[in-house]
Scaffold this motif. Structure first.
Motif, PDB file in Angstrom:
ATOM      1  N   LEU A 189       0.613  -1.164   0.090  1.00 22.25           N
ATOM      2  CA  LEU A 189       0.019  -0.025  -0.050  1.00 22.25           C
ATOM      3  C   LEU A 189       0.778   1.292  -0.385  1.00 22.25           C
ATOM      4  O   LEU A 189       1.590   1.899   0.930  1.00 22.25           O
ATOM      5  CB  LEU A 189      -1.087  -0.089   1.137  1.00 22.25           C
ATOM      6  N   GLY A 192       0.243   5.138   2.165  1.00 26.00           N
ATOM      7  CA  GLY A 192       0.087   5.695   3.512  1.00 26.00           C
ATOM      8  C   GLY A 192      -1.010   4.764   4.432  1.00 26.00           C
ATOM      9  O   GLY A 192      -2.517   4.384   4.009  1.00 26.00           O
ATOM     10  N   THR A 193      -1.459   5.561   5.499  1.00 27.93           N
ATOM     11  CA  THR A 193      -2.702   4.489   6.099  1.00 27.93           C
ATOM     12  C   THR A 193      -3.489   5.807   6.595  1.00 27.93           C
ATOM     13  O   THR A 193      -2.852   6.779   6.350  1.00 27.93           O
ATOM     14  CB  THR A 193      -2.014   4.452   7.446  1.00 27.93           C
ATOM     15  N   ASP A 196      -1.813   8.254   9.282  1.00 22.95           N
ATOM     16  CA  ASP A 196      -0.998   9.772   8.816  1.00 22.95           C
ATOM     17  C   ASP A 196      -2.108  10.699   8.479  1.00 22.95           C
ATOM     18  O   ASP A 196      -1.835  12.511   8.188  1.00 22.95           O
ATOM     19  CB  ASP A 196      -0.362   8.437   7.319  1.00 22.95           C
ATOM     20  N   ASP A 245      -4.405   3.273  12.065  1.00 23.85           N
ATOM     21  CA  ASP A 245      -3.110   2.409  11.772  1.00 23.85           C
ATOM     22  C   ASP A 245      -3.644   1.230  10.572  1.00 23.85           C
ATOM     23  O   ASP A 245      -2.409   0.842  10.659  1.00 23.85           O
ATOM     24  CB  ASP A 245      -1.955   1.582  12.936  1.00 23.85           C
ATOM     25  N   ASN A 246      -4.042   0.603  10.853  1.00 22.37           N
ATOM     26  CA  ASN A 246      -4.998  -0.813   9.972  1.00 22.37           C
ATOM     27  C   ASN A 246      -5.695  -0.317   8.527  1.00 22.37           C
ATOM     28  O   ASN A 246      -5.894  -1.628   8.400  1.00 22.37           O
ATOM     29  CB  ASN A 246      -5.591  -1.902  11.147  1.00 22.37           C
ATOM     30  N   GLY A 248      -5.542   1.302   5.400  1.00 19.51           N
ATOM     31  CA  GLY A 248      -4.149   2.458   4.419  1.00 19.51           C
ATOM     32  C   GLY A 248      -4.605   2.265   3.039  1.00 19.51           C
ATOM     33  O   GLY A 248      -6.256   2.290   2.882  1.00 19.51           O
ATOM     34  N   ASP A 250      -4.029   2.702  -1.500  1.00 17.49           N
ATOM     35  CA  ASP A 250      -3.155   2.607  -2.345  1.00 17.49           C
ATOM     36  C   ASP A 250      -2.584   3.668  -2.840  1.00 17.49           C
ATOM     37  O   ASP A 250      -3.530   5.277  -2.523  1.00 17.49           O
ATOM     38  CB  ASP A 250      -3.547   0.959  -3.177  1.00 17.49           C
TER      39      ASP A 250
END
Length: 435
Positions: A189, A192-193, A196, A245-246, A248, A250
């Motif tokens: 990915l 980023g998440t 972020d 955090d889990n 994300g 592409d």
């Protein structure tokens, strides 16, 4: 070359050099070990054939997180390539397969987690991420992390959805004389998440307007609807660790849910009830509660019943979804500053929730109050949530277009238009203008 990094991170497990020193070097400067890498071609390979791809009846949890009643069950055979139930939102991918380490090229460390390391690599011309036990762990901890990775593979091998990370397969590599290191391969990915994006100082695009936020919320809700209601005809998958955090993105900006290491699978309930009956999630099914592992996931996103070690079901993901959505809207963490004990008392027992001010649309306020309800029997399922967000997004998009059409500066005559240019601007604290 870089293709050898994953294997050599585990040299200390084979007795090569002091682990504590090696760990400090890795954390400070991973590339510092490049001069000490053994020849990649001297590594032996084993056929992984991990026993992780055939589901067993009953509750399935990661073994080392299971309680003393040994409710977790997991069995295996080779990759069978089974597909989930047909669904309007499912996606067709090639079957997962066994992957040999020497198929991976340009391997480079991305970061270390609590028990795993993640690497970028190329697999047949496709950018992928490789996840394996972290260097420097004890033999017991390596075994536990390996068990969790195999459990994650077991879950991911059956999932095909555009908003869930793609699983390519798994394998193992023999490091030294006796250490067989298991790894999994998923899509890389590059966007980023969500974590972020939700930082107050973040300048990253994606959460700058109400419509963008609803669009991402809809993608996440569809992924969870698929997990709960369509991925498997007999088992329901509960993520149990839903947090920014889990989640994300592409390179194209498509939302992807990942990290299924704490996910649990429970038997699907089939007894039918009226859709509006309490305890059905609005889906016409009486939802049983399972005595699964408590205190699983991250505290600020954890449903009260999980934190209090009470029986629960898939509605814990609904509660976590509400906290993620609140963070997307406000660009700050829910319950910031609370320690674990305070959170358990104030949030889990007393039912306190993040503040909702009167400027928010009524349908959004209703969505929050339903999804973070103290009683899981009163929370909606994700089919209901998807329908509600689709309606909210349609209305918001229509009012945005009408507002822009009525006046050149976008402050048209609609009620929401009169609130200001809420579809693009932000407050000083980074939150969307409505909030």
């Amino acid at each position: 070359g870089h293709g050898n990094q994953l294997c050599t991170r585990f040299d200390s497990l084979a007795g090569r050099g002091p682990p504590s020193l090696t760990r400090r070097v890795l954390l400070a400067r991973p590339e510092a070990l490049m001069g000490h890498l053994p020849d990649v071609y001297n590594l032996q390979r084993r056929n992984p054939t991990p026993d992780i791809f055939r589901a067993q009846p009953g509750v399935v949890e990661p073994n080392h997180f299971a309680n003393n009643t040994k409710m977790a069950a997991r069995d295996a055979s080779g990759i069978d390539g089974s597909s989930p139930s047909s669904s309007a939102t499912s996606t067709t991918y090639p079957k997962p397969r066994q992957i040999m380490w020497d198929e991976l090229t340009n391997v480079s460390l991305i970061n270390h987690g609590s028990g795993t390391s993640v690497f970028s690599a190329m697999l047949g011309g496709v950018a992928v991420a490789v996840k394996a036990p972290k260097h420097g762990l004890s033999a017991v901890h390596v075994a536990e992390v390996t068990d969790e990775l195999k459990h994650e593979s077991h879950i991911l091998a059956r999932l095909r959805h555009p908003n869930i990370i793609r699983f390519f397969g798994c394998g193992s590599v023999l490091v030294g004389d006796a250490h067989n290191i298991f790894f999994i391969v998923v899509e890389l990915l590059g966007g980023g998440t969500l974590s972020d994006m939700t930082k107050p100082t973040s300048a990253r695009p994606g959460l700058n307007s109400y419509c963008e936020i609803l669009d991402h919320a809809l993608s996440l809700a569809r992924a969870l609807e698929y997990l709960h209601q369509a991925a498997d005809p007999t088992l329901m998958t509960i993520h149990r660790d839903l947090k920014p955090d889990n989640i994300g993105f592409d390179q194209a900006g498509n939302l992807k849910l990942f990290d299924f290491g704490l996910a649990a699978q429970v038997p699907r309930e089939v007894e039918e009830y009226p859709d509006d009956e309490v305890g059905t999630g609005g889906g016409g099914r009486r939802l049983p509660r399972y005595r699964l592992t408590g205190q699983t996931g991250s505290v600020r996103y954890m449903a009260p019943e999980v934190a209090l070690n009470q029986p629960y079901n898939e509605m814990v993901d609904t509660y976590s979804f509400s906290m993620v959505l609140w963070e997307m809207l406000h660009k700050r963490k829910p319950f910031a500053g609370m320690n674990v004990d305070t959170h358990r008392q104030v949030v889990c027992r007393d039912g306190v929730r993040p503040e909702i001010d009167n400027s928010r649309p009524r349908d959004l306020t209703e969505l929050f109050t339903r999804t973070w309800h103290q009683d899981l029997d009163h929370r909606p399922n994700f089919s209901s949530i998807v329908q509600q967000i689709e309606g909210m997004l349609h209305e918001a998009s229509s009012e945005k277009a009408a507002s822009a059409t009525m006046r050149p500066n976008g402050r048209g005559g609609s009620f929401r238009g009169r609130l200001g240019s809420m579809f693009g601007s932000r407050k000083k604290d980074g939150a969307s203008t409505w909030f």
